[in-house]
Each structure stands twice: as structure tokens, then as C-alpha cells.
Motif scaffolding. Structure first.
Motif, PDB file in Angstrom:
ATOM      1  N   ALA A  21       0.845  -1.194   0.000  1.00 51.82           N
ATOM      2  CA  ALA A  21       0.000   0.000   0.000  1.00 51.82           C
ATOM      3  C   ALA A  21       0.875   1.235   0.000  1.00 51.82           C
ATOM      4  O   ALA A  21       1.895   1.295   0.686  1.00 51.82           O
ATOM      5  N   LEU A  22       0.480   2.229  -0.781  1.00 50.21           N
ATOM      6  CA  LEU A  22       1.110   3.548  -0.731  1.00 50.21           C
ATOM      7  C   LEU A  22       0.187   4.426   0.106  1.00 50.21           C
ATOM      8  O   LEU A  22      -0.989   4.600  -0.226  1.00 50.21           O
ATOM      9  N   ASP A  23       0.702   4.946   1.199  1.00 45.84           N
ATOM     10  CA  ASP A  23      -0.118   5.653   2.188  1.00 45.84           C
ATOM     11  C   ASP A  23       0.188   7.145   2.144  1.00 45.84           C
ATOM     12  O   ASP A  23       1.234   7.583   2.610  1.00 45.84           O
ATOM     13  N   LEU A  24      -0.727   7.909   1.570  1.00 42.55           N
ATOM     14  CA  LEU A  24      -0.536   9.354   1.424  1.00 42.55           C
ATOM     15  C   LEU A  24      -1.353  10.124   2.454  1.00 42.55           C
ATOM     16  O   LEU A  24      -1.583  11.325   2.293  1.00 42.55           O
ATOM     17  N   GLY A  29      -6.459   9.689   8.038  1.00 42.57           N
ATOM     18  CA  GLY A  29      -6.469   8.310   7.552  1.00 42.57           C
ATOM     19  C   GLY A  29      -5.358   7.409   8.052  1.00 42.57           C
ATOM     20  O   GLY A  29      -5.235   6.284   7.585  1.00 42.57           O
ATOM     21  N   PHE A  30      -4.568   7.886   9.024  1.00 47.69           N
ATOM     22  CA  PHE A  30      -3.421   7.093   9.504  1.00 47.69           C
ATOM     23  C   PHE A  30      -3.771   5.659   9.863  1.00 47.69           C
ATOM     24  O   PHE A  30      -3.057   4.713   9.555  1.00 47.69           O
ATOM     25  N   MET A  31      -4.888   5.518  10.604  1.00 51.33           N
ATOM     26  CA  MET A  31      -5.246   4.240  11.233  1.00 51.33           C
ATOM     27  C   MET A  31      -5.309   3.094  10.217  1.00 51.33           C
ATOM     28  O   MET A  31      -4.921   1.969  10.515  1.00 51.33           O
ATOM     29  N   CYS A  32      -5.773   3.361   9.005  1.00 48.48           N
ATOM     30  CA  CYS A  32      -5.973   2.321   7.990  1.00 48.48           C
ATOM     31  C   CYS A  32      -4.686   1.532   7.747  1.00 48.48           C
ATOM     32  O   CYS A  32      -4.638   0.317   7.911  1.00 48.48           O
ATOM     33  N   GLY A  33      -3.627   2.229   7.372  1.00 46.72           N
ATOM     34  CA  GLY A  33      -2.358   1.573   7.055  1.00 46.72           C
ATOM     35  C   GLY A  33      -1.708   0.925   8.267  1.00 46.72           C
ATOM     36  O   GLY A  33      -1.026  -0.089   8.136  1.00 46.72           O
ATOM     37  N   SER A 109      -6.043  10.950   1.898  1.00 47.89           N
ATOM     38  CA  SER A 109      -7.061  11.739   2.586  1.00 47.89           C
ATOM     39  C   SER A 109      -7.009  13.199   2.149  1.00 47.89           C
ATOM     40  O   SER A 109      -7.293  14.108   2.927  1.00 47.89           O
ATOM     41  N   PHE A 110      -6.649  13.427   0.906  1.00 44.40           N
ATOM     42  CA  PHE A 110      -6.645  14.785   0.364  1.00 44.40           C
ATOM     43  C   PHE A 110      -8.070  15.256   0.107  1.00 44.40           C
ATOM     44  O   PHE A 110      -8.991  14.442   0.013  1.00 44.40           O
ATOM     45  N   PHE A 184     -12.607   6.478  13.206  1.00 46.81           N
ATOM     46  CA  PHE A 184     -13.722   5.742  12.596  1.00 46.81           C
ATOM     47  C   PHE A 184     -13.545   5.699  11.082  1.00 46.81           C
ATOM     48  O   PHE A 184     -13.793   4.677  10.436  1.00 46.81           O
ATOM     49  N   GLY A 185     -13.121   6.836  10.500  1.00 50.66           N
ATOM     50  CA  GLY A 185     -12.857   6.854   9.066  1.00 50.66           C
ATOM     51  C   GLY A 185     -11.763   5.871   8.701  1.00 50.66           C
ATOM     52  O   GLY A 185     -11.898   5.089   7.755  1.00 50.66           O
ATOM     53  N   GLY A 186     -10.676   5.897   9.462  1.00 44.10           N
ATOM     54  CA  GLY A 186      -9.530   5.035   9.168  1.00 44.10           C
ATOM     55  C   GLY A 186      -9.859   3.560   9.255  1.00 44.10           C
ATOM     56  O   GLY A 186      -9.424   2.762   8.419  1.00 44.10           O
ATOM     57  N   ILE A 187     -10.640   3.176  10.263  1.00 40.93           N
ATOM     58  CA  ILE A 187     -10.922   1.747  10.426  1.00 40.93           C
ATOM     59  C   ILE A 187     -11.879   1.265   9.338  1.00 40.93           C
ATOM     60  O   ILE A 187     -11.710   0.181   8.792  1.00 40.93           O
TER      61      ILE A 187
END
Lengths: 422, 402
Positions: A21-24, A29-33, A109-110, A184-187
Motif C-alpha cells: 500500500a502507498l499511504d498518502l 487516515g493514519f489508522m488504515c495503514g 485523505s486529500f 472511525f474513518g480510518g478503520i
């Protein structure tokens, strides 16, 4: 506590290891990666040269404000490598496209449209890599009348409906003092990414996953939504109590040295209340509760406010005589429904979490120490989640990725740095 | 229409929120989900208000309907002597089994991973519990409204008072998403290797990830964070401000001088805004109590809707503190995003569902209404899990499908 990062399961035992995954993301959005990385996915943070501005979120390690000492950044960027790349330059976009060719997931998350304008939105990425999944996390999603609305945690929690019912009746609606909205968004971003990933592996097709932080918060209040929808009734905030229908019931109770969570329930739930009443009776403190012959017949929905308060008084007096530890341990022993109302230090000392080896040590060689982190959120028997690296320093893996993987020479990297591309 | 999880077979033996939400997500994206429940010991959510027209009934709870769309309902008395045979057929059929009782209960009912593995070696089993399947307190029956005290409640409310608490069973609405992630990961591993596995989901352990920085602050700085109302350490004005109307509020958050200047202009450049004590961010933070009162002297004259609109045109974060009515009936943004779907549901009539948040461009979720208890028993037995009609009738007469 278990020392975790030195005992990383071998690669084949990490279920998402074949994927990158490329995490920008910024803090939205940190939590996702972080969660996907713990499952083995190769997550690479792509930050602008100098580092992403969310690296400046307090609190800091020993309160030293520094983009490489933010505890918030540490917590939610575990399991990621980090490179710097300026995607607003043509050279940067070209490099990103090379990376995207081999990536399985791009998380960002831009503001909606930002990546599209750079040719790096879903349409642009799909051309390079038809299998790619782009997961976008924003306060209100990619489309809709509010898509371009500005938000922060207090605004998201307000629009998501949770703030209205939170707090004391005589004061403004309140948010949790530690920001939750973005989490909540990230998960949900991780959930959506993995569902899209499953479909992609079966069909060969990638797609765009649109995560609205507002939509991700709303499930918190689902029962309240039903009350409006089916009964045209809006519940107000009631502090440490909650309205169940028309009556107010206490949920957080002061005890001798803190607070406990307890809710009086009747009918089918009495199995979890009666043992407490019995203990109270043993101590001669059951009071009016002794007047209840048949707990199963007690229907909270039909009880009056006076009745509930007279019962609650008995519990309140009893709790005040006992400590959190006494009440919780007895609740476990006698199997009644009560929980501790812990602060962070009490969570850290909880017996169950300790026995489960929940806390793990993560090496921070740059600080010459290791730090205790929460461990696995779930336990998979064959492919365990774990923290295999701390959050990356700024550009920490530039050499690994640019030189070793993409084949840039030292000179080329110097020139890219001078041109502010990396 | 393409379904992301088409072909995945799930059996759900779980009550209340966590397990059922995992099943609901998977069903919403196309998996086949069989919910095993019993009239004798119904899912707690079937006994939760609000009920249709206030009349209690196993098929009349809105709370149940929300958490259980896209599922078949098989009525099965797990304590009946013939239940084991049915359970074995279910286990043979399923790719994923979701369990949701404390470990000792699961054990008593024979619903343990080792048993399921004997029937199908590559099965994936997830058990959801309050505190995990091991440890001294694992068998303590735990509900989300008791578990939210693990760090969350104390962070909500005002510094001069006892905690207000999270107002909802918070860990019930954090941990299921971690459960879906674990199941999807296990499914991916299974697809590549043919191997199944067991997943232990503790509500507390999953949810504590929403407090990681708070915990790190304690471990590293010995600081115990606590509730501070609506205060922020880097933004002022930052609060919920009272607006015109009954209990109407708008949240506003201003964390830069640029936003502050635009804010002052948009509220008509009142004299108080030019006071030196509000010039910089640190000064506004220091004087935030006074600042909040002054801001509210302006907001009180306008509706929350108007304030949000005005602020957003100037790119200032602001949002209505939405009630349930606002969200369900007035939020045009959610409407346009097809967040809601009105479905005809037995005994309730129309129910306004909310889709799972992830919006997938090619394989969106598709909702079908929640089942009545036991409505699909015959279908599941004879069409899904391979029972003959005669076997089904014989079992029916034994009374196991209750």
C-alpha cells in the motif's frame, strides 16, 4: 509484557504480506495503514519533503515538540516505512506512477479532486494499474453537497450525530476529549479496502473506495436513529445517565475511589443483576431491593422514575462503600454486569490485559529506548497481527525504495533532493 | 450487479452487536449469511426497543433490524439433543463461523474451533467476546455498556464534574470493524493457501486502539489524560455554540490566524474581535472562556444551518450538532450519497436502513431486509446445507427448530 518487534512471525505467516500500500494520508487516515501493516501488508508512507504536517500533533515524547516525536504519529503509523516525494512536481508524479504500477492499494485523505488534478486520482491510477484500489478518506466523502466542507474532529462528531446526545443536560453537547472521528474513518477504510481487495483477487478488477468520516461515525447512534424513525422521539443528553424511553437511568456511578459502569436492567437481564443484589443483601445493604420478589417480572420500561430512583439509591450507596477493584473483581466472581470506569493508568494496570500479554514493547532506537504500545486488536491463530516496526522517520526509507528498488543512482537522488522532488 | 463477497458462506451464532455487525457487513457486500437463533433464547436485540408502534415482539425491534439485514434466519435450539447434527451440517457448509458468547458458554454448547475444524479442516472461526477467550476474567459476561469504561468514559465530560460518559455502548461500535478486518484477512490467506484459522476478538483489546496515543502518553510521559469539555490544545474558538432554537448548536473550530480573520469578517468585524487578547492563537487559547461567550453572543441569533453555511463558504470548519431527526430527515448530503435505503420489513413495515459506510465504486453494498425469527429454517436446511425433505420433517417434529 512481550517484546514484540524482535519476534516477528516469518513472512509467510503474515496474511497480507504479498501486498503493498502507498499511504498518502494525514491524520484523517493514519489508522488504515497501521492496522493493515500489522497484518503484514507492506505499507509505505509517501510524505512531502520535510514531512507531513500531521507529524506535529501533541502529545510528544517527553513533551519535546518535534515532527519525529509525536506520540499520535507514533501510535498510528506503526508498521509503515516512509519516503518523501513531492507529487505536485512532474518528476514526483512520474515516480509515484512507477510505484503505483506495483502497488495494490493507495490510501489518501486529500480534499476531493486534489489527486485527480495531479493525474493521480482513480482514473489516472487505473490507467497505469487496472488492479489498483484507491481508498479515499475525507470528512464527508468524495461526492455530495458537503463534499468540499471543511471539518475538524469537533465538527465531524457533531455532524455524525454523536455529540448531540453526549454530555450533561445543563451544558453544551460535548465530544470525547481525545479525538475519535478520524479513527472511525480510518478503520472503515481498512474494512472497505479489504472487501475491495477480495473482489479484486477474484475478478482482477480494482475500484475506488470512498470513505466519509461522517458516515463512519453515524453507526454509533443507530439505536437513537431508530427511536426517531419509529417513535418520533429525540433523546436528549443526560450526563452519566441515559434515557431509556421516558425514564432516566444512571450508567456511571461514583464509588469509593473512582467510578464504575452499571445499568439496572430487568426481565431477561436479571441474571446479571441478581447476584449483585444478593451480595448487597449479604452486607445488609440491599434495602428496597429486598422488596422485589421476582426479578424477571421487573420491567424497566414500565417502571416509574421514582421507582427506578429508589432502586438506584440502594446501588449508589453500596458502590460508594467499595473500591473499583472490589466491585469489578466481585462482578467477575459472581457474574453480574458491571465494569470499571478506568483512566489510562488504570487501563495500563488492568489484570485481564496483563494476563493476556496485551501490551507490547516497540523499539525506538532513535530515542534509545523501547515504548509500550497496545498490542494485537484481534488474534489470528495462524497469521498473527503484530507491530513489526515503529513509525518511520521523515524519508527514512528513501534509499531502500529509490535506490535499491527503483534503481536511482546516488547522483540522481541528490539532484531530486535539490529540486525538492524528494 | 456485482457483489464483492459473492460465494462466501457465513454462519453467525452471535447475539447483540459485535458478531451480528460482522455478519451484517459481509451480507451487505454479497456473502450468504445464516443467522442461527432461537425463540427460546432470542438475540437480545430482538428484545430491545424501539418496537413498531411500541408493541413488543420478536420481529418488531428496529435495533435488531438495523444489525441483521442480508441474513437468513434459522431457528435452532442449541441445547436440544438434535441440534448438534444440524450444527455439523452448518459447519460443513460455512467458510466462516461467527461466534459471540463468552468462552465457557461456547464450550458448553460445543461451539469450539476444534470441533468445527474436525468437520471442516480449513474453516475460519471468529469468536467475539468482551475481554477475549483467555485470562482470569474471560468468562465474565460483558456488554459494551460495561466495557466502554476501559478508558473512554473518563475522557467525556467536564473537568469540574464526574464523567458524562460515551452515551452509547461505545466498544460495541468500534470492535466489529476490527472483526471484519480480521475475517477478510483470514479469507485472503485461505484463498492463497487453503488454510483456515481461529480468530479471538476481544471488544476491549480492539477498542483500545482508539486510545493508543492516550496510552502512550501515560507510558512515556506518566500523564493521565482526562476530560476537558470541548477544549482543544491548538484551536480557539473551538466549541459547540448555542444557536437560535431549542437546544440547537453549531460546532466551530478555528485553528489558524487565517481562519480567525475570515471568521471576524464574516461575523461583521465586531469591536471585541480586535481586542489584543484575541490576536494570536496562544492568546485566544488562554482567553477561550471569554472568547466562547462572545462568539455565542453572535451565534445565538442565527440557526445552526445558517451558521454552518456561512462558515463553510469562508472555508471555516463548522457543523450543525445534528440530532437524529437532522440526520435521518434533513441531511441532503447523506441522501444524495444514498446512505439510506427504505426497505419493507415484515411486521415493521418500512424501515429506513443505513448502508455500511464503505462506498465501493464497482461493487457497492446492497441491502435486503432483516429476517423474522426462523423465517428461513426450511430453506436453509433443504436448499443450502444439504438436508433432504424427509430429514427436515423428522427434525422439525423433534422440536429442534425452536
Amino acid at each position: 509484557m512481550t517484546k514484540n518487534s524482535g519476534q516477528s512471525p516469518p513472512l509467510q505467516q503474515k496474511c497480507l504480506a504479498p501486498y503493498r500500500a502507498l499511504d498518502l494520508t494525514d491524520d484523517k487516515g493514519f489508522m488504515c495503514g497501521a492496522i493493515l501493516g500489522g497484518l503484514g501488508m507492506d505499507v509505505i508512507r509517501v510524505e512531502k519533503p520535510g514531512g507531513e504536517s500531521s507529524r506535529n500533533i501533541a502529545p510528544f515524547y517527553h513533551d519535546i515538540p518535534s515532527p519525529e516525536k509525536s506520540l499520535y504519529f507514533f501510535a498510528y503509523n506503526i508498521n509503515k516505512r516512509g519516503i518523501t516525494l513531492n507529487i505536485e512536481t512532474e518528476a514526483g508524479q512520474a515516480i509515484f506512477k512507477r510505484l503505483a504500477e506495483k502497488a495494490d492499494l493507495v490510501i489518501e485523505s486529500f480534499p476531493p479532486g486534489y489527486l485527480d488534478d495531479l493525474g493521480l486520482g482513480y482514473k489516472g491510477l487505473e490507467k497505469i494499474n487496472p488492479r489498483i484500489i484507491l481508498t479515499s478518506i475525507t470528512p464527508f466523502g468524495q461526492v455530495g453537497p458537503h463534499a468540499d466542507y471543511e471539518a475538524s474532529d469537533i465538527v465531524s462528531m457533531a455532524m455524525g450525530g454523536i455529540s448531540y446526545i453526549t454530555g450533561d443536560a445543563d451544558r453544551p453537547p460535548v465530544r470525547m476529549s481525545f479525538p475519535q472521528a478520524n479513527l472511525f474513518g480510518g478503520i472503515h477504510a481498512a474494512v472497505g479496502s479489504l472487501i475491495a481487495h477480495y473482489y479484486r483477487e477474484v475478478s482482477g478488477e480494482g475500484q475506488h473506495v470512498d470513505i466519509s468520516i461522517q458516515e463512519s461515525i453515524i453507526p454509533l447512534i443507530s439505536g437513537r436513529l431508530d427511536r426517531w424513525h419509529m417513535q418520533h422521539y429525540i433523546e436528549r443528553r443526560a450526563g452519566a445517565s441515559v434515557f431509556r424511553g421516558q425514564v432516566r437511568q444512571r450508567e456511571i456511578w461514583p464509588c469509593k475511589d473512582g467510578y464504575v459502569n452499571f445499568r439496572l436492567m430487568g426481565s431477561k437481564f436479571t441474571a446479571g443483576i441478581r447476584p449483585l443484589a444478593e451480595w448487597m443483601d449479604e452486607k445488609g445493604m440491599a434495602g428496597v431491593l429486598n422488596k422485589i420478589d421476582n426479578w424477571e417480572s421487573v420491567d424497566m420500561a414500565k417502571a416509574t422514575q421514582e421507582q427506578i430512583e429508589s432502586w438506584e439509591n440502594a446501588f449508589a450507596n453500596f458502590f460508594k462503600e467499595h473500591t473499583v477493584k472490589e466491585l469489578y473483581e466481585e462482578a467477575v466472581k459472581r457474574r453480574f454486569y458491571l465494569g470499571p470506569c478506568y483512566s489510562a493508568d488504570q487501563v495500563a494496570k488492568d489484570r485481564q490485559l496483563a494476563a493476556r500479554n496485551f501490551w507490547v514493547q516497540v523499539e525506538h532506537p532513535e530515542l534509545s529506548t523501547s515504548i509500550t504500545y497496545p498490542g494485537s486488536p484481534f488474534r489470528l491463530s495462524l497469521t498473527p497481527w503484530n507491530i513489526h516496526r515503529r513509525a518511520p522517520l521523515i524519508g527514512e526509507h528513501n534509499l531502500e525504495v529509490y535506490q535499491q528498488e527503483l534503481g536511482f543512482t546516488q547522483d540522481e537522488l541528490v539532484r531530486l533532493k535539490e529540486a525538492n522532488v524528494i | 450487479m456485482k457483489e464483492a463477497l459473492k460465494g462466501i458462506k457465513v454462519v453467525e451464532v452471535a447475539i447483540a452487536d459485535v458478531g451480528p455487525f460482522i455478519g451484517q457487513y459481509m451480507g451487505s457486500f454479497g456473502a450468504e449469511v445464516i443467522k442461527v437463533e432461537s425463540r427460546l433464547r432470542p438475540d437480545l436485540n430482538r428484545l430491545s426497543s424501539p418496537y413498531k408502534d411500541g408493541v413488543v415482539g420478536l420481529n418488531r425491534s428496529g435495533v435488531f433490524v438495523y444489525a441483521n439485514n442480508n441474513k437468513y434466519s434459522l431457528a435452532l435450539n442449541l441445547k436440544h439433543s438434535r441440534a448438534k447434527g444440524v450444527m455439523q451440517k452448518l459447519a460443513k457448509w460455512a467458510d466462516v463461523i461467527i461466534g459471540g458468547y463468552p468462552p465457557d458458554t461456547m464450550s458448553r454448547l460445543g461451539l469450539v474451533y476444534e470441533e468445527f475444524k474436525r468437520i471442516k479442516p480449513d474453516t475460519i472461526v471468529i469468536n467475539t467476546s468482551g475481554k477475549g477467550d483467555s485470562g482470569p476474567w474471560a468468562n465474565h459476561p460483558a456488554w459494551g455498556f460495561n466495557l466502554r469504561g476501559y478508558g473512554f468514559d473518563q475522557l467525556v465530560g467536564w473537568p469540574d464534574r464526574m464523567p458524562s460518559g460515551t452515551a452509547v455502548a461505545y466498544t460495541d461500535r468500534v470492535s466489529p470493524w476490527f472483526g471484519v478486518i480480521a475475517v477478510m484477512s483470514a479469507l485472503d490467506y485461505h484463498r492463497r493457501t487453503g488454510k483456515g484459522q481461529y480468530i479471538d476478538l476481544s471488544q476491549v483489546e480492539a477498542s483500545l486502539h482508539f486510545l493508543s496515543p492516550v496510552l502512550l502518553d501515560y507510558f512515556v510521559n506518566n500523564r493521565v489524560q482526562t476530560r476537558k469539555g470541548n477544549q482543544s490544545c491548538r484551536a480557539a474558538p473551538h466549541n459547540a455554540y448555542r444557536c437560535r432554537g431549542d437546544d440547537r448548536w453549531c460546532a466551530i473550530s478555528i485553528d489558524t490566524n487565517g481562519k480567525w480573520r475570515r471568521f471576524c469578517r464574516v461575523i461583521g468585524n465586531p469591536k471585541w474581535a480586535t481586542d489584543a487578547k484575541f490576536e494570536t492563537i496562544p492568546k485566544r487559547l488562554h482567553n477561550s472562556e471569554e472568547l466562547d461567550k462572545l462568539v455565542e453572543s453572535w451565534t445565538i441569533n442565527y440557526t445552526a444551518e445558517r451558521i454552518m453555511e456561512i462558515m463553510q463558504t469562508k472555508r471555516i470548519p463548522a457543523g450543525i450538532v445534528q440530532t437524529t431527526e437532522d440526520i435521518l430527515d434533513k441531511d441532503l448530503h447523506l441522501e444524495e450519497r444514498n446512505y439510506f435505503e427504505v426497505l419493507d420489513t415484515q411486521e415493521i413495515g418500512t424501515y429506513k436502513h443505513r448502508r455500511p459506510p464503505p462506498l465501493l465504486s464497482k461493487t457497492p453494498s446492497s441491502l435486503s431486509s432483516a429476517p423474522s425469527l426462523g423465517q428461513d429454517t426450511e430453506y436453509v436446511c433443504t436448499k443450502l446445507i444439504g438436508m433432504t425433505d424427509d430429514d427436515f420433517i423428522e427434525l422439525l417434529q423433534s422440536g429442534v427448530f425452536e
